[in-house]
Design a protein around this motif. Sequence first.
Motif, PDB file in Angstrom:
ATOM      1  N   UNK A   1       0.837  -1.198   0.000  1.00 50.86           N
ATOM      2  CA  UNK A   1       0.000   0.000   0.000  1.00 50.86           C
ATOM      3  C   UNK A   1       0.870   1.245   0.000  1.00 50.86           C
ATOM      4  N   UNK A   2       0.550   2.170  -0.902  1.00 51.59           N
ATOM      5  CA  UNK A   2       1.303   3.417  -1.000  1.00 51.59           C
ATOM      6  C   UNK A   2       2.487   3.354  -1.929  1.00 51.59           C
ATOM      7  N   UNK A   3       2.791   2.180  -2.490  1.00 54.78           N
ATOM      8  CA  UNK A   3       3.912   2.036  -3.416  1.00 54.78           C
ATOM      9  C   UNK A   3       3.385   1.783  -4.832  1.00 54.78           C
ATOM     10  N   UNK A   4       4.202   2.125  -5.804  1.00 59.38           N
ATOM     11  CA  UNK A   4       3.799   1.979  -7.206  1.00 59.38           C
ATOM     12  C   UNK A   4       3.811   0.513  -7.627  1.00 59.38           C
ATOM     13  N   UNK A   5       2.777   0.119  -8.365  1.00 60.07           N
ATOM     14  CA  UNK A   5       2.678  -1.242  -8.893  1.00 60.07           C
ATOM     15  C   UNK A   5       2.178  -1.188 -10.326  1.00 60.07           C
ATOM     16  N   UNK A   6       2.219  -2.323 -10.997  1.00 59.72           N
ATOM     17  CA  UNK A   6       1.524  -2.473 -12.275  1.00 59.72           C
ATOM     18  C   UNK A   6       0.051  -2.636 -11.919  1.00 59.72           C
ATOM     19  N   UNK A   7      -0.695  -1.550 -11.967  1.00 55.34           N
ATOM     20  CA  UNK A   7      -2.075  -1.556 -11.483  1.00 55.34           C
ATOM     21  C   UNK A   7      -2.963  -2.507 -12.279  1.00 55.34           C
ATOM     22  N   UNK A   8      -2.799  -2.521 -13.594  1.00 49.95           N
ATOM     23  CA  UNK A   8      -3.649  -3.381 -14.427  1.00 49.95           C
ATOM     24  C   UNK A   8      -3.414  -4.850 -14.114  1.00 49.95           C
ATOM     25  N   UNK A   9      -2.150  -5.247 -13.966  1.00 52.85           N
ATOM     26  CA  UNK A   9      -1.837  -6.632 -13.657  1.00 52.85           C
ATOM     27  C   UNK A   9      -2.314  -6.989 -12.254  1.00 52.85           C
ATOM     28  N   UNK A  10      -2.153  -6.072 -11.313  1.00 54.57           N
ATOM     29  CA  UNK A  10      -2.588  -6.326  -9.937  1.00 54.57           C
ATOM     30  C   UNK A  10      -4.096  -6.550  -9.885  1.00 54.57           C
ATOM     31  N   UNK A  11      -4.855  -5.726 -10.595  1.00 53.57           N
ATOM     32  CA  UNK A  11      -6.316  -5.885 -10.609  1.00 53.57           C
ATOM     33  C   UNK A  11      -6.714  -7.191 -11.288  1.00 53.57           C
ATOM     34  N   UNK A  12      -5.994  -7.547 -12.346  1.00 54.64           N
ATOM     35  CA  UNK A  12      -6.293  -8.805 -13.035  1.00 54.64           C
ATOM     36  C   UNK A  12      -6.078  -9.999 -12.112  1.00 54.64           C
ATOM     37  N   UNK A  13      -4.980  -9.988 -11.365  1.00 49.02           N
ATOM     38  CA  UNK A  13      -4.678 -11.109 -10.485  1.00 49.02           C
ATOM     39  C   UNK A  13      -5.651 -11.176  -9.308  1.00 49.02           C
ATOM     40  N   UNK A  14      -6.109 -10.023  -8.830  1.00 51.21           N
ATOM     41  CA  UNK A  14      -7.114 -10.032  -7.768  1.00 51.21           C
ATOM     42  C   UNK A  14      -8.426 -10.622  -8.264  1.00 51.21           C
ATOM     43  N   UNK A  15      -8.796 -10.322  -9.497  1.00 50.34           N
ATOM     44  CA  UNK A  15     -10.015 -10.893 -10.069  1.00 50.34           C
ATOM     45  C   UNK A  15      -9.868 -12.404 -10.223  1.00 50.34           C
ATOM     46  N   UNK A  16      -8.713 -12.855 -10.685  1.00 47.85           N
ATOM     47  CA  UNK A  16      -8.472 -14.289 -10.824  1.00 47.85           C
ATOM     48  C   UNK A  16      -8.566 -14.996  -9.478  1.00 47.85           C
ATOM     49  N   UNK A  17      -7.971 -14.382  -8.457  1.00 50.80           N
ATOM     50  CA  UNK A  17      -7.992 -14.990  -7.128  1.00 50.80           C
ATOM     51  C   UNK A  17      -9.416 -15.058  -6.577  1.00 50.80           C
ATOM     52  N   UNK A  18     -10.222 -14.050  -6.883  1.00 51.73           N
ATOM     53  CA  UNK A  18     -11.621 -14.060  -6.441  1.00 51.73           C
ATOM     54  C   UNK A  18     -12.374 -15.219  -7.091  1.00 51.73           C
ATOM     55  N   UNK A  19     -12.127 -15.454  -8.365  1.00 48.73           N
ATOM     56  CA  UNK A  19     -12.806 -16.557  -9.048  1.00 48.73           C
ATOM     57  C   UNK A  19     -12.271 -17.916  -8.605  1.00 48.73           C
ATOM     58  N   UNK A  20     -11.010 -17.932  -8.157  1.00 52.08           N
ATOM     59  CA  UNK A  20     -10.414 -19.193  -7.714  1.00 52.08           C
ATOM     60  C   UNK A  20     -10.848 -19.571  -6.304  1.00 52.08           C
ATOM     61  N   UNK A  21     -11.437 -18.618  -5.573  1.00 54.42           N
ATOM     62  CA  UNK A  21     -11.937 -18.889  -4.224  1.00 54.42           C
ATOM     63  C   UNK A  21     -13.266 -18.137  -4.064  1.00 54.42           C
TER      64      UNK A  21
END
Length: 325
Positions: free
Chosen positions: A32-52
Amino acid sequence: MRVRLRVPVAGQGMAEPAASHRGHDALVAPGAGEAVDAALSRELELLAHRAWPPLCERRVGGWVLRESAGSSRRGNSVWARGDVPDLSLALDEVRAFYAAAGLPATVQITPVSLPAGIHQALDALGFDDTGPTDVCAADLADLAGRLAGGTVAEASVDVPSGASAAAAAGSGRAGGTRTLMFDDIDGSWLDIAGRVLSTFADQRAGTLKVLTNLTIATKYVLCVMDGVPVAVGRGVIDGDWLGVYSMATIPAARGRGAARAVLAGLVTWATDAGASRAYLQVEQTSTAARHLYAALGFQPVYRYSYRRYCYRRPHHAGSPAASLR
């Protein structure tokens, strides 16, 4: 065509992940508060939601409130994926939702959580932090190549539904290592998982309900050494991604290549199905696993943690908490 993995690269518009506290841990990701690849991070969060997939969910603005009978932190926390009209009122709804479920109000926090003021609001209201987890990704072809260079199982065997895992485990070469692949949870798989993972021990009933709700391709892997089951893993395929979950090795078998064998089985399955990338989540305290995944080429993408409501701090007028109202 194989899609190359996109990962944050320092010097190309991205901050170097948690440089001040990385030390010798190659998997520390931006939090939190640090720069990330936002698009990839959101994609992986969506995948994790579907996986659980949660057993129950409620929408509050752009948030998803998840409840899964107490099984797993992800399944019983807020996915703050979007904005909310009123942050203070949204957090009131969160506390009421989880109180009704008999669970502590918990919010999953990532560098892409919204709204922007959520971190300060949770601090002000007394939400603690249960410790970080890093989400990491790898190119499947590279991962397969690195696994081929180490000790893996002599064979991966797809066990038909209803077949005996015990019979399959004992049919290999004496002294060998085998991986058995199941489309559904086998009793031997569940026994090993329950000896290591709380989600398959204390939270077993809720966990099994969650897994029966899966709608994406899933494979359960059991590693057998000298005829004895010693390690497990679970994989899901969603698009061109392999998600690696439920990795567990009994203490007596650690350091003997069992986790590598499980991963090799999952990678072969996913590659044959047309996947090209893999992701997994690893807690900061899982030292041995972090060393293995770093050696296999996984790269950090983002870090998340769970903020849990413990109490409401007293505050004076003009403090951050007072300004939420």
